[in-house]
Design an enzyme around this catalytic site. Structure first.
Site, PDB file in Angstrom:
ATOM      1  N   HIS A   1       0.841  -1.196   0.000  1.00 23.67           N
ATOM      2  CA  HIS A   1       0.000   0.000   0.000  1.00 23.67           C
ATOM      3  C   HIS A   1       0.876   1.246   0.000  1.00 23.67           C
ATOM      4  CE1 HIS A   1       1.102   0.301   4.201  1.00 23.67           C
ATOM      5  NE2 HIS A   1       0.610  -0.897   4.441  1.00 23.67           N
TER       6      HIS A   1
HETATM    7  P1  TYD Z   1      -1.466  -2.571   7.837  1.00 22.32           P
HETATM    8  O1  TYD Z   1      -0.877  -1.211   7.927  1.00 22.32           O
HETATM    9  O2  TYD Z   1      -2.389  -2.852   6.693  1.00 22.32           O
HETATM   10  O3  TYD Z   1      -0.328  -3.676   7.836  1.00 22.32           O
HETATM   11  P2  TYD Z   1       0.879  -3.912   6.817  1.00 22.32           P
HETATM   12  O4  TYD Z   1       0.937  -2.767   5.895  1.00 22.32           O
HETATM   13  O5  TYD Z   1       2.093  -4.008   7.653  1.00 22.32           O
HETATM   14  O6  TYD Z   1       0.617  -5.184   6.107  1.00 22.32           O
HETATM   15  O7  TYD Z   1      -2.210  -2.884   9.202  1.00 22.32           O
HETATM   16  C1  TYD Z   1      -2.749  -4.152   9.495  1.00 22.32           C
HETATM   17  C2  TYD Z   1      -3.898  -3.969  10.454  1.00 22.32           C
HETATM   18  O8  TYD Z   1      -3.462  -3.400  11.671  1.00 22.32           O
HETATM   19  C3  TYD Z   1      -4.999  -3.061   9.923  1.00 22.32           C
HETATM   20  O9  TYD Z   1      -6.247  -3.678  10.203  1.00 22.32           O
HETATM   21  C4  TYD Z   1      -4.909  -1.797  10.738  1.00 22.32           C
HETATM   22  C5  TYD Z   1      -4.190  -2.222  11.993  1.00 22.32           C
HETATM   23  N1  TYD Z   1      -3.255  -1.176  12.472  1.00 22.32           N
HETATM   24  C6  TYD Z   1      -3.610  -0.387  13.522  1.00 22.32           C
HETATM   25  O10 TYD Z   1      -4.700  -0.508  14.110  1.00 22.32           O
HETATM   26  N2  TYD Z   1      -2.717   0.548  13.972  1.00 22.32           N
HETATM   27  C7  TYD Z   1      -1.517   0.716  13.383  1.00 22.32           C
HETATM   28  O11 TYD Z   1      -0.716   1.590  13.817  1.00 22.32           O
HETATM   29  C8  TYD Z   1      -1.159  -0.080  12.250  1.00 22.32           C
HETATM   30  C9  TYD Z   1       0.139   0.083  11.540  1.00 22.32           C
HETATM   31  C10 TYD Z   1      -2.062  -1.034  11.834  1.00 22.32           C
END
Ligand code: TYD
Length: 134
Positions: A50
């Site tokens: 993303h």
């Molecule tokens: P995401 O940023 O999509 O993970 P990655 O990019 O590392 O694969 O986040 C995964 C899940 O965690 C998403 O449902 C949102 C949650 N999240 C939070 O609640 N707070 C945060 O600070 C982060 C980074 C994620």
């Protein structure tokens, strides 16, 4: 700063064990509003996939190693992180993936904003469109 950059962190050598640190607006060019970490990553998994419209990040391999793959809408660059005294600054509007996690690796991520689902761009075509439009 609007380009990704590997930043070397201070390293205080000590026979008792080494020490490094990060201060906001010194080693990282932003105010640190949030810290999160990625751990227990099963072999072969990837994180990310993303972009963020506003958020800036700083990524450190506190333990082990992994690759951060950044795409700026034109080209892709791979940054291998494997030392706890180097970090990667990631400006806003970069498509980013993290992969090739070694066993027991620990990714520390400092960010300049609270978690905001609306700041995410989760579709690569949409990302390129927004990036190249602005
Ligand atoms: P995401 O940023 O999509 O993970 P990655 O990019 O590392 O694969 O986040 C995964 C899940 O965690 C998403 O449902 C949102 C949650 N999240 C939070 O609640 N707070 C945060 O600070 C982060 C980074 C994620």
């Amino acid at each position: 700063m609007n380009k990704p950059e590997i930043i070397q962190l201070p390293k205080i050598f000590d026979d008792r064990g080494n020490l490094s640190f990060i201060e906001e607006h010194v080693q990282v060019p932003f105010k640190i509003n949030r810290t999160y970490w990625i751990y227990d990553v099963p072999g072969g998994e990837r994180r990310g996939g993303h972009g963020y419209r506003q958020l800036q990040e700083f990524i450190v391999a506190l333990s082990g190693s992994f690759d951060v793959v950044l795409h700026d809408g034109q080209s892709e660059h791979r940054f291998h992180l494997n030392r706890s005294y180097y970090g990667l600054y990631v400006p806003a509007m970069m498509w980013r993936e993290i992969e090739n996690f070694s066993t027991n690796s620990l990714a520390l991520i400092l960010a300049d904003g609270r978690y905001d689902a609306n700041d995410y761009i989760r579709d690569f075509e949409q990302f390129k469109q927004e990036k190249n439009a602005g």
